[in-house]
Every structure is written in C-alpha cells, then in structure tokens.
Design a protein around this motif. Sequence first.
Motif, mmCIF file in Angstrom:
data_model
loop_
_atom_site.group_PDB
_atom_site.id
_atom_site.type_symbol
_atom_site.label_atom_id
_atom_site.label_comp_id
_atom_site.label_asym_id
_atom_site.label_seq_id
_atom_site.Cartn_x
_atom_site.Cartn_y
_atom_site.Cartn_z
ATOM 1 N N GLN A 45 0.645 -1.076 0.173
ATOM 2 C CA GLN A 45 0.096 -0.017 0.009
ATOM 3 C C GLN A 45 0.966 1.293 0.041
ATOM 4 O OE1 GLN A 45 -0.128 -2.837 1.936
ATOM 5 N NE2 GLN A 45 -2.281 -3.183 2.449
ATOM 6 N N THR A 105 -6.357 2.049 -3.450
ATOM 7 C CA THR A 105 -5.964 0.464 -3.616
ATOM 8 C C THR A 105 -7.255 -0.300 -2.984
ATOM 9 O OG1 THR A 105 -3.624 0.877 -3.313
ATOM 10 C CG2 THR A 105 -4.389 -1.055 -2.659
ATOM 11 N N VAL A 108 -5.204 -6.002 -1.780
ATOM 12 C CA VAL A 108 -3.924 -6.249 -1.597
ATOM 13 C C VAL A 108 -4.273 -8.024 -1.236
ATOM 14 C CG1 VAL A 108 -1.679 -6.442 -0.808
ATOM 15 C CG2 VAL A 108 -3.046 -4.365 -1.083
ATOM 16 N N VAL A 117 -1.828 -6.612 -6.129
ATOM 17 C CA VAL A 117 -2.293 -5.027 -5.725
ATOM 18 C C VAL A 117 -3.288 -4.620 -6.894
ATOM 19 C CG1 VAL A 117 -1.919 -2.641 -4.972
ATOM 20 C CG2 VAL A 117 -0.406 -4.612 -4.372
#
Length: 158
Positions: A45, A105, A108, A117
């Motif tokens: 991230q 994002t 993940v 991702v």
Amino acid sequence: MTDDFTKVDGVSGRGGARRDPPSQRPRPLVQPSMTTTDIDTSTPQALMRTFTNLVHARDLDGLVALYEPSAVFEPQPGIVIRGHAAIAAALADLLALRPRMITDTVQVLDAGDVALVVNEWTMTGTAPDGAEVRQGGRSADVLRRQHDGRWLVVVDKP
C-alpha cells in the motif's frame, strides 16, 4: 482486468515505449533527479501511495526506482516492455502529460514475499498539443518483497 481509456481530443493511452535509454533523449517536462518525495516501499500500500506522489512530483528517477530491474510494464493495452530503460521511457511519456492521479488500492493479496495489488485510478493531464487527456481504469500490479524488506514492482498492468 481491463483499462478504460477515454480519448479526449484524439489522445488515448499512456504513451508509447521508446527504446532509447533515458539519458539519450530529452525529458523537457520531467523534474531532474531531486527526489524530495518520501519513498516508502515498506508495504504494498505504501508503494502505491509513493507511486502517485512521485507522479505528481514528476520524479522519473524515483518512479523507476520502484521497479525491479527486469520488471515488465504494459504502458498501453497489448504493448509490454521490460527493464528500467524501457520503463523509464514509457513513464517519461506519462509525465510529459503533467498528470494528476487519484488512486485507490482496493485489494492486496499478500502471499508472503509476493503480493497482487489491485487499484482503481483516474488521471487527467495535458497532451503536448494542449488537448485534455482523461484516463482511468483498474490496475493489477505484482510486487515482490526484496531481501532488505522493500517492496518493488515486478509486473505493472495499469
């Protein structure tokens, strides 16, 4: 995963990949290598946030440093390039648009030292002829944790 590319005034995609090393071609709209942006690659991230910040700073060297030396990148649908020199050329084309990006994002998937991702992103910029450029999509990036703990991009499909 697909990208939604919008043509505005005849411009689409993220720019072609040139084969000349970055040092042998002009980069008039890219900031010199003076990274003032924090480069945080401690988590997947954090790397994604750093990527967006470096795009806004138009820091080509900082962006290329986020990729493994043999990483692959698809700057336009169907065009796949490999390695720092080719990635630098494609990212220089992107930075020439003076882009502003918004990224989120959304997932993940971490499998130890490898992570997938998924990001949703939008970008606006200005083409060399002054035309507005708008792009967006859902990206898939594969990252690998390095021996020193940093995460770097191995595969980038914007």
